[in-house]
Design a protein around this motif. Sequence first.
Motif, PDB file in Angstrom:
ATOM      1  N   GLN A  73      29.305 -20.386  69.505  1.00  0.00           N
ATOM      2  CA  GLN A  73      28.957 -19.221  68.690  1.00  0.00           C
ATOM      3  C   GLN A  73      30.217 -18.611  68.090  1.00  0.00           C
ATOM      4  OE1 GLN A  73      26.512 -16.485  70.991  1.00  0.00           O
ATOM      5  NE2 GLN A  73      24.711 -17.270  69.926  1.00  0.00           N
ATOM      6  N   ALA A  74      30.055 -18.015  66.931  1.00  0.00           N
ATOM      7  CA  ALA A  74      31.172 -17.319  66.293  1.00  0.00           C
ATOM      8  C   ALA A  74      31.747 -16.283  67.251  1.00  0.00           C
ATOM      9  CB  ALA A  74      30.712 -16.656  65.003  1.00  0.00           C
ATOM     10  N   GLY A  75      33.076 -16.261  67.304  1.00  0.00           N
ATOM     11  CA  GLY A  75      33.763 -15.377  68.232  1.00  0.00           C
ATOM     12  C   GLY A  75      34.039 -16.000  69.577  1.00  0.00           C
ATOM     13  N   GLY A  76      33.451 -17.160  69.805  1.00  0.00           N
ATOM     14  CA  GLY A  76      33.605 -17.838  71.080  1.00  0.00           C
ATOM     15  C   GLY A  76      34.837 -18.712  71.148  1.00  0.00           C
ATOM     16  N   SER A  77      34.934 -19.463  72.247  1.00  0.00           N
ATOM     17  CA  SER A  77      36.101 -20.305  72.511  1.00  0.00           C
ATOM     18  C   SER A  77      35.651 -21.668  72.987  1.00  0.00           C
ATOM     19  CB  SER A  77      36.979 -19.665  73.593  1.00  0.00           C
ATOM     20  OG  SER A  77      37.437 -18.390  73.203  1.00  0.00           O
ATOM     21  N   THR A  78      36.525 -22.632  72.808  1.00  0.00           N
ATOM     22  CA  THR A  78      36.309 -23.956  73.372  1.00  0.00           C
ATOM     23  C   THR A  78      37.649 -24.650  73.482  1.00  0.00           C
ATOM     24  OG1 THR A  78      34.890 -25.921  73.259  1.00  0.00           O
ATOM     25  CG2 THR A  78      35.942 -25.232  71.218  1.00  0.00           C
ATOM     26  N   LYS A  79      37.697 -25.710  74.269  1.00  0.00           N
ATOM     27  CA  LYS A  79      38.955 -26.415  74.489  1.00  0.00           C
ATOM     28  C   LYS A  79      38.710 -27.910  74.354  1.00  0.00           C
ATOM     29  CE  LYS A  79      42.859 -26.498  77.738  1.00  0.00           C
ATOM     30  NZ  LYS A  79      43.371 -25.924  79.015  1.00  0.00           N
ATOM     31  N   LEU A  80      39.520 -28.539  73.524  1.00  0.00           N
ATOM     32  CA  LEU A  80      39.457 -29.981  73.331  1.00  0.00           C
ATOM     33  C   LEU A  80      40.540 -30.658  74.160  1.00  0.00           C
ATOM     34  CD1 LEU A  80      39.044 -30.095  69.445  1.00  0.00           C
ATOM     35  CD2 LEU A  80      37.290 -29.837  71.199  1.00  0.00           C
ATOM     36  N   SER A  81      40.231 -31.852  74.640  1.00  0.00           N
ATOM     37  CA  SER A  81      41.200 -32.653  75.386  1.00  0.00           C
ATOM     38  C   SER A  81      41.412 -33.979  74.685  1.00  0.00           C
ATOM     39  CB  SER A  81      40.697 -32.911  76.810  1.00  0.00           C
ATOM     40  OG  SER A  81      40.505 -31.706  77.510  1.00  0.00           O
ATOM     41  N   CYS A  82      42.590 -34.542  74.876  1.00  0.00           N
ATOM     42  CA  CYS A  82      42.938 -35.825  74.261  1.00  0.00           C
ATOM     43  C   CYS A  82      43.734 -36.620  75.291  1.00  0.00           C
ATOM     44  CB  CYS A  82      43.745 -35.595  73.001  1.00  0.00           C
ATOM     45  SG  CYS A  82      44.373 -37.094  72.206  1.00  0.00           S
TER      46      CYS A  82
END
Length: 127
Positions: free
Chosen positions: A13-22
Amino acid sequence: QVKLVETGGGSVQAGGSTKLSCKVSGAAVSNICAGWFRRAPGEEREALASINKYDDTYYAGSVQGRFTISKDNAKNTLYLEMNSLEPEDTAIYYCAAAVSWSGHCYELQQAADFRYWGQGVKVTVGI
């Protein structure tokens, strides 16, 4: 053979956060230049962030203060933490690595600078 495999992404959702891994194999993240890019629908690929062997980081103005690039040498993994997400952040996100400089890079690197790429993960930011 250097290989990059991304995980994470999805809908936020807008305003939210997430984290990508590689997850990187075939090279040590402690000794490479790495970066994150994205390609939004109908747009060119955009450089977002770079990190060097000394953990110096460089950001595009569009994500400065919202996104954080980092790496865990023990896990040989790169990360992109994304906060305060906006619908305009909807895109496919890619990690990339360059091994030929032995980690010596000192500015936001562009796509042409990287030889190795992840498969991309989609991030969709809803209103």
